[in-house]
Scaffold this active site. Structure first.
Site, PDB file in Angstrom:
ATOM      1  N   ASP A  32      62.790 193.190  45.067  1.00  0.00           N
ATOM      2  CA  ASP A  32      63.611 193.589  46.210  1.00  0.00           C
ATOM      3  C   ASP A  32      63.849 195.102  46.157  1.00  0.00           C
ATOM      4  O   ASP A  32      64.116 195.669  45.102  1.00  0.00           O
ATOM      5  CB  ASP A  32      64.952 192.835  46.164  1.00  0.00           C
ATOM      6  CG  ASP A  32      65.680 192.884  47.497  1.00  0.00           C
ATOM      7  OD1 ASP A  32      65.813 191.830  48.149  1.00  0.00           O
ATOM      8  OD2 ASP A  32      66.127 193.997  47.895  1.00  0.00           O
ATOM      9  N   ILE A  33      63.757 195.749  47.304  1.00  0.00           N
ATOM     10  CA  ILE A  33      63.896 197.203  47.368  1.00  0.00           C
ATOM     11  C   ILE A  33      65.337 197.650  47.118  1.00  0.00           C
ATOM     12  O   ILE A  33      65.582 198.792  46.731  1.00  0.00           O
ATOM     13  CB  ILE A  33      63.396 197.707  48.749  1.00  0.00           C
ATOM     14  CG1 ILE A  33      62.958 199.158  48.677  1.00  0.00           C
ATOM     15  CG2 ILE A  33      64.439 197.493  49.836  1.00  0.00           C
ATOM     16  CD1 ILE A  33      62.206 199.633  49.922  1.00  0.00           C
ATOM     17  N   ASN A  87      69.183 182.734  51.925  1.00  0.00           N
ATOM     18  CA  ASN A  87      70.173 182.997  52.963  1.00  0.00           C
ATOM     19  C   ASN A  87      69.626 182.531  54.306  1.00  0.00           C
ATOM     20  O   ASN A  87      68.449 182.752  54.605  1.00  0.00           O
ATOM     21  CB  ASN A  87      70.502 184.489  53.019  1.00  0.00           C
ATOM     22  CG  ASN A  87      71.071 185.010  51.715  1.00  0.00           C
ATOM     23  OD1 ASN A  87      71.778 184.285  51.011  1.00  0.00           O
ATOM     24  ND2 ASN A  87      70.754 186.245  51.369  1.00  0.00           N
ATOM     25  N   GLY A  93      74.032 185.457  55.604  1.00  0.00           N
ATOM     26  CA  GLY A  93      73.710 186.790  55.096  1.00  0.00           C
ATOM     27  C   GLY A  93      72.251 187.153  55.217  1.00  0.00           C
ATOM     28  O   GLY A  93      71.784 188.107  54.585  1.00  0.00           O
ATOM     29  N   GLN A  94      71.504 186.418  56.057  1.00  0.00           N
ATOM     30  CA  GLN A  94      70.072 186.706  56.191  1.00  0.00           C
ATOM     31  C   GLN A  94      69.855 187.936  57.071  1.00  0.00           C
ATOM     32  O   GLN A  94      70.469 188.072  58.132  1.00  0.00           O
ATOM     33  CB  GLN A  94      69.349 185.501  56.810  1.00  0.00           C
ATOM     34  CG  GLN A  94      67.843 185.693  56.866  1.00  0.00           C
ATOM     35  CD  GLN A  94      67.117 184.451  57.385  1.00  0.00           C
ATOM     36  OE1 GLN A  94      67.725 183.526  57.918  1.00  0.00           O
ATOM     37  NE2 GLN A  94      65.812 184.449  57.222  1.00  0.00           N
ATOM     38  N   HIS A 100      62.435 183.270  52.683  1.00  0.00           N
ATOM     39  CA  HIS A 100      62.312 183.858  51.342  1.00  0.00           C
ATOM     40  C   HIS A 100      63.394 183.339  50.420  1.00  0.00           C
ATOM     41  O   HIS A 100      64.494 183.009  50.863  1.00  0.00           O
ATOM     42  CB  HIS A 100      62.367 185.390  51.399  1.00  0.00           C
ATOM     43  CG  HIS A 100      63.570 185.949  52.094  1.00  0.00           C
ATOM     44  ND1 HIS A 100      63.681 186.011  53.462  1.00  0.00           N
ATOM     45  CD2 HIS A 100      64.724 186.477  51.611  1.00  0.00           C
ATOM     46  CE1 HIS A 100      64.837 186.560  53.797  1.00  0.00           C
ATOM     47  NE2 HIS A 100      65.503 186.849  52.692  1.00  0.00           N
ATOM     48  N   LEU A 101      63.064 183.291  49.141  1.00  0.00           N
ATOM     49  CA  LEU A 101      64.020 182.971  48.094  1.00  0.00           C
ATOM     50  C   LEU A 101      64.339 184.252  47.336  1.00  0.00           C
ATOM     51  O   LEU A 101      63.462 185.087  47.122  1.00  0.00           O
ATOM     52  CB  LEU A 101      63.436 181.946  47.113  1.00  0.00           C
ATOM     53  CG  LEU A 101      62.875 180.643  47.691  1.00  0.00           C
ATOM     54  CD1 LEU A 101      62.388 179.755  46.552  1.00  0.00           C
ATOM     55  CD2 LEU A 101      63.914 179.924  48.527  1.00  0.00           C
ATOM     56  N   HIS A 102      65.605 184.389  46.926  1.00  0.00           N
ATOM     57  CA  HIS A 102      66.014 185.478  46.037  1.00  0.00           C
ATOM     58  C   HIS A 102      66.111 184.910  44.624  1.00  0.00           C
ATOM     59  O   HIS A 102      66.890 183.974  44.380  1.00  0.00           O
ATOM     60  CB  HIS A 102      67.403 186.012  46.416  1.00  0.00           C
ATOM     61  CG  HIS A 102      67.491 186.651  47.765  1.00  0.00           C
ATOM     62  ND1 HIS A 102      67.460 188.021  47.948  1.00  0.00           N
ATOM     63  CD2 HIS A 102      67.626 186.123  49.003  1.00  0.00           C
ATOM     64  CE1 HIS A 102      67.586 188.297  49.231  1.00  0.00           C
ATOM     65  NE2 HIS A 102      67.689 187.164  49.905  1.00  0.00           N
TER      66      HIS A 102
HETATM   67  P1  5GP Z   1      68.066 188.533  53.276  1.00  0.00           P
HETATM   68  O1  5GP Z   1      69.222 189.463  53.511  1.00  0.00           O
HETATM   69  O2  5GP Z   1      67.307 188.298  54.555  1.00  0.00           O
HETATM   70  O3  5GP Z   1      68.421 187.263  52.557  1.00  0.00           O
HETATM   71  O4  5GP Z   1      67.088 189.277  52.273  1.00  0.00           O
HETATM   72  C1  5GP Z   1      66.233 190.313  52.679  1.00  0.00           C
HETATM   73  C2  5GP Z   1      65.991 191.171  51.476  1.00  0.00           C
HETATM   74  O5  5GP Z   1      64.880 192.009  51.755  1.00  0.00           O
HETATM   75  C3  5GP Z   1      67.155 192.111  51.129  1.00  0.00           C
HETATM   76  O6  5GP Z   1      67.624 191.800  49.818  1.00  0.00           O
HETATM   77  C4  5GP Z   1      66.550 193.499  51.212  1.00  0.00           C
HETATM   78  O7  5GP Z   1      67.007 194.368  50.206  1.00  0.00           O
HETATM   79  C5  5GP Z   1      65.067 193.222  51.085  1.00  0.00           C
HETATM   80  N1  5GP Z   1      64.230 194.208  51.743  1.00  0.00           N
HETATM   81  C6  5GP Z   1      64.419 194.760  52.985  1.00  0.00           C
HETATM   82  N2  5GP Z   1      63.426 195.614  53.274  1.00  0.00           N
HETATM   83  C7  5GP Z   1      62.580 195.600  52.192  1.00  0.00           C
HETATM   84  C8  5GP Z   1      61.360 196.293  51.909  1.00  0.00           C
HETATM   85  O8  5GP Z   1      60.820 197.081  52.683  1.00  0.00           O
HETATM   86  N3  5GP Z   1      60.791 196.022  50.695  1.00  0.00           N
HETATM   87  C9  5GP Z   1      61.338 195.154  49.790  1.00  0.00           C
HETATM   88  N4  5GP Z   1      60.698 194.976  48.636  1.00  0.00           N
HETATM   89  N5  5GP Z   1      62.479 194.489  50.049  1.00  0.00           N
HETATM   90  C10 5GP Z   1      63.095 194.715  51.231  1.00  0.00           C
END
Ligand code: 5GP
Ligand code: ZN
Length: 114
Positions: A32-33, A87, A93-94, A100-102
């Site tokens: 994750d970035i 999420n 919180g998505q 995707h899974l964290h």
């Molecule tokens: P969500 O909030 O949808 O559950 O998770 C999305 C995740 O994607 C966030 O944790 C966010 O930091 C990550 N993310 C957003 N943009 C990028 C990107 O360009 N590269 C990577 N590796 N992760 C990203």
């Protein structure tokens, strides 16, 4: 199925660089970035099969995602334990609408989550 305007589809296509960790034929794991834990890996289906778990039709995709997360979590960095989260929607919180899974680890997690 690839969506040209989808961030994670663009990562799979190599249009946006990512720090890849592992993959199967179906799934990709990358860092994750904006990590919220010392270890924070995203596990996604390579094909845009669903925006979130709520609209996933094929449960085998989820099995592959979970299996890849378990493989990554065998690393020493996750020896203390780990958490697997997905999420869904605004309240969940998505922020990226590609399933995707964290995979989180490297510190003690709080419960309940915020
Ligand atoms: P969500 O909030 O949808 O559950 O998770 C999305 C995740 O994607 C966030 O944790 C966010 O930091 C990550 N993310 C957003 N943009 C990028 C990107 O360009 N590269 C990577 N590796 N992760 C990203
Ligand atoms: Zn996508």
């Amino acid at each position: 199925m690839t969506q040209a305007d989808c961030l994670f589809c663009r990562i799979v296509a190599g249009e946006i660089p990512s720090n890849q960790v592992a993959e199967t034929e179906i799934s990709l794991a990358f860092r994750d970035i904006n990590p919220v834990a010392p270890q924070h890996v995203l596990v996604i289906p390579k094909r845009h099969v669903a925006d979130s778990l709520a609209d996933l039709d094929d449960p085998w995709v989820l099995a592959d995602l979970v299996q890849l997360a378990r493989e990554v979590a065998k690393g020493d960095e996750f020896a203390g334990g780990w958490r697997l989260v997905t999420n869904i929607g605004a309240d969940g919180g998505q922020t990226v609408p590609h399933l995707h899974l964290h995979l989180l680890g490297g510190r003690k997690m709080k419960w309940p989550p915020g």
